[in-house]
Write a protein that holds these residues in place. Sequence first.
Motif, PDB file in Angstrom:
ATOM      1  N   CYS A 102     -69.989 -20.310  17.632  1.00 14.66           N
ATOM      2  CA  CYS A 102     -71.270 -20.681  17.027  1.00 14.66           C
ATOM      3  C   CYS A 102     -71.303 -20.231  15.570  1.00 14.66           C
ATOM      4  N   ARG A 114     -74.706 -26.725  26.193  1.00 12.79           N
ATOM      5  CA  ARG A 114     -74.974 -27.730  25.172  1.00 12.79           C
ATOM      6  C   ARG A 114     -74.718 -27.131  23.790  1.00 12.79           C
ATOM      7  N   LYS A 115     -74.028 -27.881  22.954  1.00 12.37           N
ATOM      8  CA  LYS A 115     -73.798 -27.407  21.596  1.00 12.37           C
ATOM      9  C   LYS A 115     -74.254 -28.460  20.600  1.00 12.37           C
ATOM     10  N   MET A 116     -74.640 -27.999  19.421  1.00  9.69           N
ATOM     11  CA  MET A 116     -75.052 -28.869  18.340  1.00  9.69           C
ATOM     12  C   MET A 116     -73.969 -28.835  17.264  1.00  9.69           C
ATOM     13  N   TRP A 123     -72.885 -25.072  16.909  1.00  5.75           N
ATOM     14  CA  TRP A 123     -73.964 -24.108  17.108  1.00  5.75           C
ATOM     15  C   TRP A 123     -74.372 -24.105  18.580  1.00  5.75           C
ATOM     16  N   HIS A 124     -74.782 -22.930  19.098  1.00  6.45           N
ATOM     17  CA  HIS A 124     -75.538 -22.929  20.336  1.00  6.45           C
ATOM     18  C   HIS A 124     -76.843 -23.679  20.082  1.00  6.45           C
ATOM     19  N   GLU A 125     -77.325 -24.382  21.077  1.00  6.53           N
ATOM     20  CA  GLU A 125     -78.601 -25.082  20.907  1.00  6.53           C
ATOM     21  C   GLU A 125     -79.705 -24.098  20.549  1.00  6.53           C
ATOM     22  N   SER A 126     -79.655 -22.887  21.135  1.00  9.74           N
ATOM     23  CA  SER A 126     -80.696 -21.889  20.876  1.00  9.74           C
ATOM     24  C   SER A 126     -80.564 -21.248  19.497  1.00  9.74           C
ATOM     25  N   PRO A 136     -86.559 -24.944  17.501  1.00 12.53           N
ATOM     26  CA  PRO A 136     -85.286 -25.681  17.612  1.00 12.53           C
ATOM     27  C   PRO A 136     -85.295 -26.933  16.738  1.00 12.53           C
ATOM     28  N   GLY A 138     -82.754 -29.349  17.024  1.00 16.59           N
ATOM     29  CA  GLY A 138     -82.273 -30.474  17.824  1.00 16.59           C
ATOM     30  C   GLY A 138     -81.735 -31.579  16.937  1.00 16.59           C
ATOM     31  N   THR A 139     -82.287 -32.767  17.094  1.00 15.86           N
ATOM     32  CA  THR A 139     -81.867 -33.915  16.278  1.00 15.86           C
ATOM     33  C   THR A 139     -82.925 -34.275  15.238  1.00 15.86           C
TER      34      THR A 139
END
Length: 280
Positions: A102, A114-116, A123-126, A136, A138-139
Amino acid sequence: MTSNHTDCHYCLQSLRGRKYALREENAYCVTCYDSLFANPCEECKKPIECDSKDLAYKGRHWHEGCFKCAKCSCSLAEKPFAAKDEVLLCTECYSDEYSSKCFHCQKTIMPGSRKMEFKGSSWHESCFVCQYCRQPLGTKPLITKDNENYCVPCFEKQFAHHCYSCKKVITSGGVTYHDQPWHKECFVCAGCKTQLSGQRFISKDEYPYCVDCFSKLYAKKCAACKKPITALGCAKFISFEERQWHGECFNCAKCSVSLVGQGFLTRQDDVLCHECGSAS
């Protein structure tokens, strides 16, 4: 199971009092069943007999005791695992070998989580949150400043300049004029409204003008050529008794010698060098 069937479907030996296995409603003795139907173990290559547990993954089979991590040899029978190039690894070994780190916390992003991904980093989503409100991302649309990510509302609240003309937020680019920020599309000539970004312009009473409009509206006219005198092009001009000349136009009306820095005489609307003025 103990047989109530009469004979093995393959070898035809009696199954009375013996263990057997069913396949498609037919009974087989254990020996025949294993030789006909037992899957070979991917690890030890021996058949997985009917009284053994057969663990299957993507068309391959293992004895329960052979179903292990290829790196640390821990049993995978009751653990999550991942595959890489058909090799099975426990999640810890897979993470050490292959998982991304991350960008924010530098910890491993575990398989299955889930990763971004953003600008080539994971990145971790969190961890992928707005630096200011911690929500967050997100997108959602975002803006990066000094390697930190912000949601658009927080960035505008914290950092964005507002256009001096339209008062709206400038999210990228822009023009600075008299220490005030402008959108490029808002920075226009006060006269004809042509965009001035990247163009030559002249200021008047804190407003920008293109050269043409300034010349038409405000520039003094040269007494000789009648064209506007602006600060662009030839910066020198001569002023005398409320009349102005371009430096290159301030010449003797008779012999055309330049009078810039020279003494001269006037006769009605003409300027003359001393020699021409004295001869007249």
